[in-house]
Motif scaffolding. Sequence first.
Motif, PDB file in Angstrom:
ATOM      1  N   LYS A   1       0.818  -1.212   0.000  1.00 56.59           N
ATOM      2  CA  LYS A   1       0.000   0.000   0.000  1.00 56.59           C
ATOM      3  C   LYS A   1       0.855   1.268   0.000  1.00 56.59           C
ATOM      4  O   LYS A   1       0.390   2.351  -0.323  1.00 56.59           O
ATOM      5  N   ALA A   2       2.100   1.102   0.441  1.00 54.77           N
ATOM      6  CA  ALA A   2       3.033   2.236   0.416  1.00 54.77           C
ATOM      7  C   ALA A   2       4.439   1.692   0.574  1.00 54.77           C
ATOM      8  O   ALA A   2       4.639   0.609   1.120  1.00 54.77           O
ATOM      9  N   CYS A   3       5.423   2.448   0.073  1.00 52.02           N
ATOM     10  CA  CYS A   3       6.831   2.064   0.216  1.00 52.02           C
ATOM     11  C   CYS A   3       7.610   3.344   0.511  1.00 52.02           C
ATOM     12  O   CYS A   3       7.644   4.254  -0.332  1.00 52.02           O
ATOM     13  N   GLY A   4       8.203   3.416   1.701  1.00 52.24           N
ATOM     14  CA  GLY A   4       8.869   4.656   2.118  1.00 52.24           C
ATOM     15  C   GLY A   4      10.120   4.946   1.310  1.00 52.24           C
ATOM     16  O   GLY A   4      10.288   6.044   0.770  1.00 52.24           O
ATOM     17  N   THR A   5      11.005   3.953   1.214  1.00 58.02           N
ATOM     18  CA  THR A   5      12.222   4.175   0.415  1.00 58.02           C
ATOM     19  C   THR A   5      11.847   4.368  -1.051  1.00 58.02           C
ATOM     20  O   THR A   5      12.513   5.115  -1.766  1.00 58.02           O
ATOM     21  N   GLY A   6      10.742   3.726  -1.470  1.00 55.19           N
ATOM     22  CA  GLY A   6      10.270   3.905  -2.854  1.00 55.19           C
ATOM     23  C   GLY A   6       9.819   5.326  -3.123  1.00 55.19           C
ATOM     24  O   GLY A   6      10.056   5.884  -4.197  1.00 55.19           O
ATOM     25  N   ALA A   7       9.175   5.923  -2.104  1.00 52.06           N
ATOM     26  CA  ALA A   7       8.743   7.322  -2.247  1.00 52.06           C
ATOM     27  C   ALA A   7       9.956   8.251  -2.322  1.00 52.06           C
ATOM     28  O   ALA A   7      10.000   9.176  -3.147  1.00 52.06           O
ATOM     29  N   CYS A   8      10.964   7.957  -1.480  1.00 48.30           N
ATOM     30  CA  CYS A   8      12.202   8.757  -1.528  1.00 48.30           C
ATOM     31  C   CYS A   8      12.863   8.610  -2.900  1.00 48.30           C
ATOM     32  O   CYS A   8      13.271   9.596  -3.527  1.00 48.30           O
ATOM     33  N   ALA A   9      12.943   7.357  -3.371  1.00 49.55           N
ATOM     34  CA  ALA A   9      13.609   7.078  -4.649  1.00 49.55           C
ATOM     35  C   ALA A   9      12.897   7.777  -5.808  1.00 49.55           C
ATOM     36  O   ALA A   9      13.538   8.389  -6.676  1.00 49.55           O
TER      37      ALA A   9
END
Length: 269
Positions: free
Chosen positions: A212-220
């Motif tokens: 539902k969400a990915c923190g490092t993915g959002a940063c990337a």
Amino acid sequence: MKLWKMNGAGNAFAIFDARSTAFTPTVEQIRKIAADLKADQVIAMERDATKDVFMRIWNSDGSEVSACGNATRCVGLLMLDETGKDRVTIQTEADMLRASRAEGGLITVDMGSPQMGWEDIPLSEKMDVRGVDLKIGPIDAPILSRPAVVSMGNPHAVFFVKDVDAYDIPAIGPLVEWHPLFPEGTNVGFAQVIDRETIRLRVWERAAGLTKACGTGACAALVCAARAGLTGRKARMILDGGDLFIDWRETDDHVYMTGPVELEFEAEI
Ligand SMILES: N[C@H](CCC[C@H](N)C(=O)O)C(=O)O
């Protein structure tokens, strides 16, 4: 041993307090915990000699990895509550991270600097990280090709698309996740730039699937978008499970992620 079930923008975690009881699960035990508790990752909080806590991370397939942004915010909240400090330090295999409270009950984590060398991702050969050639031709229709890549302590490939809902992510994700260009695999982001401060994002996570969400993915995704001039260095990331606010600061080149944390339940086991 204390167990918390928490989520960060819907990215779900089973968090074990292993600071006074050893927690050395097998791959099968991790897989069972993740399945039983519907967790994307399993987390162990361990003693650290100099930091407030060490955070160990396993994906739901049982593989151990070195970064998990949303879990860092969940562990950050637990440590902020426990210590009464304004800021806590969380050591992972990849980096030393800092968590602090933000307005509206949100938690901010300093995720450190993005790594952009092809060897840092890592890639199996030297390539332009702004758009790598997957050499498998365009994927699926509509056509996907040349993702941007970056590491936030874990590998990310980011496709910039016109409509994230136009893609069969469970079909496409695995094609890139274990592509030979990524010797350690990769997380696969599908990013739709809404405007210069807003990105809609979905992530097929390495060894955990569509979350539902990915923190490092959002940063990337923000780093790749800013590097390509598609956005500024700050943006609201709209994920399936909620919003994350990413700020890649010029002052220290660190990426700051702010977002919600929810405690679903806690138990003594
Ligand atoms: N699947 C990721 C780890 C979890 C990342 C994600 N849950 C986050 O919030 O950063 C990997 O294998 O690198």
